[in-house]
Design a protein around this motif. Structure first.
Motif, PDB file in Angstrom:
ATOM      1  N   ASN A   1       0.816  -1.226   0.000  1.00  0.00           N
ATOM      2  CA  ASN A   1       0.000   0.000   0.000  1.00  0.00           C
ATOM      3  C   ASN A   1       0.847   1.273   0.000  1.00  0.00           C
ATOM      4  O   ASN A   1       0.569   2.225   0.726  1.00  0.00           O
ATOM      5  N   LYS A   2       1.850   1.300  -0.830  1.00  0.00           N
ATOM      6  CA  LYS A   2       2.665   2.508  -1.003  1.00  0.00           C
ATOM      7  C   LYS A   2       2.002   3.396  -2.057  1.00  0.00           C
ATOM      8  O   LYS A   2       1.542   2.913  -3.093  1.00  0.00           O
ATOM      9  N   ALA A   3       1.960   4.690  -1.801  1.00  0.00           N
ATOM     10  CA  ALA A   3       1.364   5.631  -2.757  1.00  0.00           C
ATOM     11  C   ALA A   3       2.163   5.620  -4.058  1.00  0.00           C
ATOM     12  O   ALA A   3       3.396   5.753  -4.040  1.00  0.00           O
ATOM     13  N   LEU A   4       1.479   5.463  -5.163  1.00  0.00           N
ATOM     14  CA  LEU A   4       2.126   5.489  -6.465  1.00  0.00           C
ATOM     15  C   LEU A   4       2.843   6.816  -6.690  1.00  0.00           C
ATOM     16  O   LEU A   4       3.891   6.857  -7.336  1.00  0.00           O
ATOM     17  N   SER A   5       2.307   7.886  -6.133  1.00  0.00           N
ATOM     18  CA  SER A   5       2.909   9.211  -6.308  1.00  0.00           C
ATOM     19  C   SER A   5       4.309   9.312  -5.696  1.00  0.00           C
ATOM     20  O   SER A   5       5.054  10.245  -6.002  1.00  0.00           O
ATOM     21  N   LEU A   6       4.695   8.363  -4.859  1.00  0.00           N
ATOM     22  CA  LEU A   6       6.030   8.369  -4.253  1.00  0.00           C
ATOM     23  C   LEU A   6       7.089   7.725  -5.149  1.00  0.00           C
ATOM     24  O   LEU A   6       8.276   7.762  -4.821  1.00  0.00           O
ATOM     25  N   TYR A   7       6.660   7.127  -6.243  1.00  0.00           N
ATOM     26  CA  TYR A   7       7.592   6.510  -7.180  1.00  0.00           C
ATOM     27  C   TYR A   7       8.079   7.544  -8.187  1.00  0.00           C
ATOM     28  O   TYR A   7       7.352   8.468  -8.561  1.00  0.00           O
ATOM     29  N   SER A   8       9.296   7.342  -8.652  1.00  0.00           N
ATOM     30  CA  SER A   8       9.871   8.157  -9.715  1.00  0.00           C
ATOM     31  C   SER A   8       9.980   7.285 -10.964  1.00  0.00           C
ATOM     32  O   SER A   8      10.548   6.188 -10.903  1.00  0.00           O
ATOM     33  N   TYR A   9       9.445   7.749 -12.076  1.00  0.00           N
ATOM     34  CA  TYR A   9       9.465   6.987 -13.320  1.00  0.00           C
ATOM     35  C   TYR A   9       9.247   7.955 -14.477  1.00  0.00           C
ATOM     36  O   TYR A   9       8.763   9.077 -14.292  1.00  0.00           O
ATOM     37  N   ASP A  10       9.596   7.507 -15.672  1.00  0.00           N
ATOM     38  CA  ASP A  10       9.391   8.315 -16.869  1.00  0.00           C
ATOM     39  C   ASP A  10       8.137   7.913 -17.629  1.00  0.00           C
ATOM     40  O   ASP A  10       7.490   8.745 -18.252  1.00  0.00           O
ATOM     41  N   LYS A  11       7.821   6.610 -17.604  1.00  0.00           N
ATOM     42  CA  LYS A  11       6.653   6.091 -18.311  1.00  0.00           C
ATOM     43  C   LYS A  11       5.881   5.185 -17.368  1.00  0.00           C
ATOM     44  O   LYS A  11       6.444   4.585 -16.456  1.00  0.00           O
ATOM     45  N   ILE A  12       4.587   5.076 -17.663  1.00  0.00           N
ATOM     46  CA  ILE A  12       3.741   4.209 -16.847  1.00  0.00           C
ATOM     47  C   ILE A  12       2.661   3.614 -17.740  1.00  0.00           C
ATOM     48  O   ILE A  12       2.203   4.250 -18.698  1.00  0.00           O
ATOM     49  N   ARG A  13       2.305   2.382 -17.442  1.00  0.00           N
ATOM     50  CA  ARG A  13       1.160   1.777 -18.146  1.00  0.00           C
ATOM     51  C   ARG A  13       0.329   1.013 -17.129  1.00  0.00           C
ATOM     52  O   ARG A  13       0.844   0.463 -16.155  1.00  0.00           O
ATOM     53  N   TYR A  14      -0.959   1.027 -17.386  1.00  0.00           N
ATOM     54  CA  TYR A  14      -1.951   0.406 -16.508  1.00  0.00           C
ATOM     55  C   TYR A  14      -2.569  -0.769 -17.255  1.00  0.00           C
ATOM     56  O   TYR A  14      -3.044  -0.615 -18.376  1.00  0.00           O
ATOM     57  N   ILE A  15      -2.591  -1.921 -16.619  1.00  0.00           N
ATOM     58  CA  ILE A  15      -3.144  -3.131 -17.234  1.00  0.00           C
ATOM     59  C   ILE A  15      -4.352  -3.578 -16.419  1.00  0.00           C
ATOM     60  O   ILE A  15      -4.217  -3.982 -15.256  1.00  0.00           O
ATOM     61  N   HIS A  16      -5.517  -3.476 -17.026  1.00  0.00           N
ATOM     62  CA  HIS A  16      -6.756  -3.922 -16.388  1.00  0.00           C
ATOM     63  C   HIS A  16      -6.929  -5.412 -16.663  1.00  0.00           C
ATOM     64  O   HIS A  16      -6.969  -5.833 -17.828  1.00  0.00           O
ATOM     65  N   ILE A  17      -6.999  -6.200 -15.618  1.00  0.00           N
ATOM     66  CA  ILE A  17      -7.194  -7.642 -15.774  1.00  0.00           C
ATOM     67  C   ILE A  17      -8.681  -7.887 -15.993  1.00  0.00           C
ATOM     68  O   ILE A  17      -9.515  -7.566 -15.144  1.00  0.00           O
ATOM     69  N   GLU A  18      -9.006  -8.456 -17.151  1.00  0.00           N
ATOM     70  CA  GLU A  18     -10.405  -8.670 -17.509  1.00  0.00           C
ATOM     71  C   GLU A  18     -10.953 -10.006 -17.048  1.00  0.00           C
ATOM     72  O   GLU A  18     -12.149 -10.156 -16.876  1.00  0.00           O
ATOM     73  N   GLY A  19     -10.076 -10.979 -16.881  1.00  0.00           N
ATOM     74  CA  GLY A  19     -10.529 -12.302 -16.461  1.00  0.00           C
ATOM     75  C   GLY A  19      -9.483 -13.333 -16.829  1.00  0.00           C
ATOM     76  O   GLY A  19      -8.322 -13.009 -17.052  1.00  0.00           O
ATOM     77  N   ALA A  20      -9.930 -14.578 -16.908  1.00  0.00           N
ATOM     78  CA  ALA A  20      -9.053 -15.683 -17.302  1.00  0.00           C
ATOM     79  C   ALA A  20      -9.881 -16.649 -18.140  1.00  0.00           C
ATOM     80  O   ALA A  20     -11.114 -16.667 -18.040  1.00  0.00           O
ATOM     81  N   ARG A  21      -9.177 -17.421 -18.928  1.00  0.00           N
ATOM     82  CA  ARG A  21      -9.845 -18.440 -19.748  1.00  0.00           C
ATOM     83  C   ARG A  21      -9.332 -19.814 -19.343  1.00  0.00           C
ATOM     84  O   ARG A  21      -8.168 -19.967 -18.987  1.00  0.00           O
ATOM     85  N   VAL A  22     -10.209 -20.781 -19.449  1.00  0.00           N
ATOM     86  CA  VAL A  22      -9.860 -22.162 -19.144  1.00  0.00           C
ATOM     87  C   VAL A  22     -10.618 -23.046 -20.134  1.00  0.00           C
ATOM     88  O   VAL A  22     -11.688 -22.673 -20.621  1.00  0.00           O
ATOM     89  N   TYR A  23     -10.058 -24.222 -20.429  1.00  0.00           N
ATOM     90  CA  TYR A  23     -10.765 -25.164 -21.305  1.00  0.00           C
ATOM     91  C   TYR A  23     -11.818 -25.891 -20.521  1.00  0.00           C
ATOM     92  O   TYR A  23     -11.707 -26.139 -19.365  1.00  0.00           O
TER      93      TYR A  23
END
Length: 161
Positions: free
Chosen positions: A139-161
């Motif tokens: 639970n560290k605030a994202l605003s405390l990180y230093s970075y040049d680029k960021i991407r957000y990946i929304h997990i939609e689900g999973a597939r199974v046979y």
């Protein structure tokens, strides 16, 4: 193929339990490149317990020497989640405003290389809080990180046979 919901609460519970410790069922990669994406894969697996055993392009962990590159590699995990049309978890890149608890964030440098994976474990008053390994945080605030680029990946689900 059947679609499964991503159990965000199980992913969050896993992150809380193991943020400052290492699950002995998995090798800790801290000393050989970092453990961040390994930890994120474990969290994802807790919420979407379906592995994809395709040797090169899959997402699985059997042992330190028998795992898919996507289990521990930042770029490989991104490519797997975004392009996965088969078994296992899948997601899509979204804007910051569209993320949910249990989604994944990856940080990158100005040259376009992404180097760190984190899981969103809280969102409060517009602030995103994350958990990660290598430099262990919960639970560290994202605003405390230093970075040049960021991407957000929304997990939609999973597939199974």
């Amino acid at each position: 193929m059947k679609n499964l919901d991503y159990d965000r609460q199980k992913a969050l519970a896993y992150a809380k339990k193991w943020a400052y410790r290492r699950n002995p069922a998995y090798f800790a990669f801290d000393e050989i490149g970092g453990d961040c994406t390994n930890f994120i894969s474990q969290c994802l697996y807790a919420g979407a317990p379906v592995q994809n055993y395709e040797r090169v392009f899959g997402w699985y962990y059997i042992s330190p020497n028998n795992r898919a590159p996507a289990w521990t590699g930042v770029e490989y995990l991104y490519n797997f989640l975004i392009n996965n049309a088969s078994v296992g978890p899948y997601g899509k890149t979204v804007l910051r405003s569209k993320v949910n608890l249990g989604d994944i964030i990856q940080l990158g440098s100005y040259d376009g290389r992404f180097y760190h994976s984190l899981i969103i474990t809280d969102i409060s008053n517009g602030e995103i809080f994350v958990s990660a390994h290598t430099n262990d945080v919960y639970n560290k605030a994202l605003s405390l990180y230093s970075y040049d680029k960021i991407r957000y990946i929304h997990i939609e689900g999973a597939r199974v046979y």
